[in-house]
Design a protein around this motif. Sequence first.
Motif, PDB file in Angstrom:
ATOM      1  N   GLY A 181       0.835  -1.188   0.000  1.00 30.07           N
ATOM      2  CA  GLY A 181       0.000   0.000   0.000  1.00 30.07           C
ATOM      3  C   GLY A 181       0.876   1.248   0.000  1.00 30.07           C
ATOM      4  O   GLY A 181       2.052   1.199   0.373  1.00 30.07           O
ATOM      5  N   THR A 182       0.290   2.383  -0.426  1.00 29.07           N
ATOM      6  CA  THR A 182       1.096   3.596  -0.519  1.00 29.07           C
ATOM      7  C   THR A 182       1.696   3.991   0.829  1.00 29.07           C
ATOM      8  O   THR A 182       2.858   4.402   0.896  1.00 29.07           O
ATOM      9  CB  THR A 182       0.244   4.739  -1.102  1.00 29.07           C
ATOM     10  OG1 THR A 182      -0.049   4.419  -2.465  1.00 29.07           O
ATOM     11  CG2 THR A 182       0.971   6.064  -1.065  1.00 29.07           C
ATOM     12  N   GLY A 183       0.932   3.834   1.909  1.00 28.99           N
ATOM     13  CA  GLY A 183       1.449   4.167   3.236  1.00 28.99           C
ATOM     14  C   GLY A 183       2.691   3.360   3.565  1.00 28.99           C
ATOM     15  O   GLY A 183       3.700   3.903   4.019  1.00 28.99           O
ATOM     16  N   GLN A 184       2.633   2.064   3.287  1.00 24.49           N
ATOM     17  CA  GLN A 184       3.782   1.198   3.579  1.00 24.49           C
ATOM     18  C   GLN A 184       4.936   1.492   2.623  1.00 24.49           C
ATOM     19  O   GLN A 184       6.106   1.419   3.015  1.00 24.49           O
ATOM     20  CB  GLN A 184       3.367  -0.273   3.479  1.00 24.49           C
ATOM     21  CG  GLN A 184       4.344  -1.204   4.197  1.00 24.49           C
ATOM     22  CD  GLN A 184       4.021  -2.662   3.937  1.00 24.49           C
ATOM     23  OE1 GLN A 184       2.905  -3.011   3.542  1.00 24.49           O
ATOM     24  NE2 GLN A 184       4.984  -3.530   4.158  1.00 24.49           N
ATOM     25  N   ASP A 216      -4.766   2.823   4.769  1.00 24.20           N
ATOM     26  CA  ASP A 216      -3.900   3.974   4.556  1.00 24.20           C
ATOM     27  C   ASP A 216      -3.174   3.901   3.211  1.00 24.20           C
ATOM     28  O   ASP A 216      -2.076   4.409   3.068  1.00 24.20           O
ATOM     29  CB  ASP A 216      -2.881   4.103   5.701  1.00 24.20           C
ATOM     30  CG  ASP A 216      -2.201   5.474   5.694  1.00 24.20           C
ATOM     31  OD1 ASP A 216      -2.840   6.444   5.257  1.00 24.20           O
ATOM     32  OD2 ASP A 216      -1.040   5.568   6.107  1.00 24.20           O
ATOM     33  N   SER A 217      -3.781   3.268   2.242  1.00 28.85           N
ATOM     34  CA  SER A 217      -3.199   3.224   0.899  1.00 28.85           C
ATOM     35  C   SER A 217      -3.612   4.481   0.149  1.00 28.85           C
ATOM     36  O   SER A 217      -4.425   5.269   0.624  1.00 28.85           O
ATOM     37  CB  SER A 217      -3.722   1.993   0.163  1.00 28.85           C
ATOM     38  OG  SER A 217      -5.130   2.065   0.090  1.00 28.85           O
ATOM     39  N   GLY A 218      -3.064   4.661  -1.051  1.00 34.42           N
ATOM     40  CA  GLY A 218      -3.447   5.808  -1.861  1.00 34.42           C
ATOM     41  C   GLY A 218      -4.942   5.810  -2.161  1.00 34.42           C
ATOM     42  O   GLY A 218      -5.611   6.841  -2.115  1.00 34.42           O
ATOM     43  N   THR A 219      -5.478   4.631  -2.463  1.00 33.94           N
ATOM     44  CA  THR A 219      -6.905   4.523  -2.760  1.00 33.94           C
ATOM     45  C   THR A 219      -7.738   4.851  -1.525  1.00 33.94           C
ATOM     46  O   THR A 219      -8.752   5.550  -1.601  1.00 33.94           O
ATOM     47  CB  THR A 219      -7.227   3.090  -3.239  1.00 33.94           C
ATOM     48  OG1 THR A 219      -6.358   2.766  -4.323  1.00 33.94           O
ATOM     49  CG2 THR A 219      -8.666   2.966  -3.684  1.00 33.94           C
TER      50      THR A 219
END
Lengths: 278, 234
Positions: A67-70, A149-152
């Motif tokens: 995911g974007t957060g990670q 907490d991903s971009g989506t």
Amino acid sequence: MTIKRFVGTLAGLGLAMAFATNAAAEEDERFINLASTTSTEQSGLFDAILPQFKEATGIDVRVVAVGTGQAFELARRGDADSLLVHDTAGEKAFIEEGYATERQPVMYNDFVLIGPGEDPADIADADDAADAFARIADAEVPFASRGDDSGTNRAELRLWESAGVDPGGEWYRELGSGMGPTLNTAAGMDAYVMSDRATWVAFDNRQDLEILFDGDEALFNQYGSLLISEERHPHLKHDLAKQWHEWLISADGQQAIADYELDGQQLFFPNAGENGDD
Amino acid sequence: MLSEDNAFTTALQLIIGLDETLVGIVALSMQVSLTAVLIAAMLGLPLGAAVALWRFPGRGLVIIILNAFMGLPPVVAGLVVYLMLSRAGPLGELGLLFTPSAMVIAQILLILPIIAALTRQHTEERWDEYREQLTSFRVSRVRAIPTLLWDARFSLMTVILAGFGRASAEVGAVMIVGGNIDGVTRVMTTAIVLETNKGNLPLALGLGMILLLLVALINAGAFLIGEEARRRLG
């Protein structure tokens, strides 16, 4: 003596395998680790463009799809040579924090709102994306959120905000999963869900789900490539990462992205150099 | 659309076609898990036996910790190894993150407690039984360890197979420290997760069947070797 021979064989085997494992890992030094999102990996985009990049430069790009957060966290800790993500606000903050020196828009696709074919919240007739989200909240029909907490996920939360809804309650289900698992779960409970178009087109287990609302500019999903700060993490392969970054926004890279199709549909639209990132 | 039949044909097609990518994934899975189980056995067997034979302060605590760590969630093991191997971590300089070596380390952490704890149990039972005999021959404890391990070898083979089963079946640890990189750190379990995420359920289940088949084959091999040895030694 039998025991000695047995132990000796065991030790020998173990050492041989440990060496073999290491040899396999160090075979090719011309590679970079790219932290990117599950949507780019699962849609098959990387399978299509990475061989072209390798042919042009001889560099292997090893994709760690999270995911974007990670992905930001991996880069922050110095575990990724390059970043390709889709959270414009987060990307800019990342530069301000000093972890990256440059950001370039690379391509976009769009988010689509998916739900059961009967469309109980009637979002197919919504005026815009915010209206569609408001209708889902009014009808209190199940909505499956990534919750990771991903971009989506971040884009979805911004859309709830623009709809004036503070999502919560029994109908709002935070799954804490990637896009694919979230679609699997949504299909299982006939829930509404927001997905990037690429993952949806590549997704097989749709059951009753279909696209009910799309096309609003608010559903625009911009991907950006980041150059990681050499000062912060001097050990990374900055030269190779820069070649990748520049290839992505070059004519060749942009063409490779435009050429990728799945089921006859173009999934990503190159837009390097355009000012359309906000 | 999805049926067990579908998954079964997918599995068959993959096996018969000897798909190159699949062969690579299977080979890496086996290499990582077998390496992990061999190293864990080399460390865990003597460690377990030592805890069984010696009495020292805090021994009870060691046994409790070993037993408790048999239930270590793979994702926690992965997280710990990730934090150690990450560039910002103490072993970051080694550059092992996102390599098969990192996956081996994470799996060792997972199965070492299983092998050590169960070895302790098996050798302690035998130690209680043979203690007087061995001490009357003036056999030191250090010298007694190989004898006891050898005597318990059939039980210990099952212990090692249990460790191998856990190593080859887990996904949480290798996903974090390996990164599921295509052609580099993608193993059977992470490939299954990826295909599930893509909604490609028949292929995911097909891969699962192949993994199960492989583990069954290795267990069958170990079983036959054990039976043969038992027969010869009477």
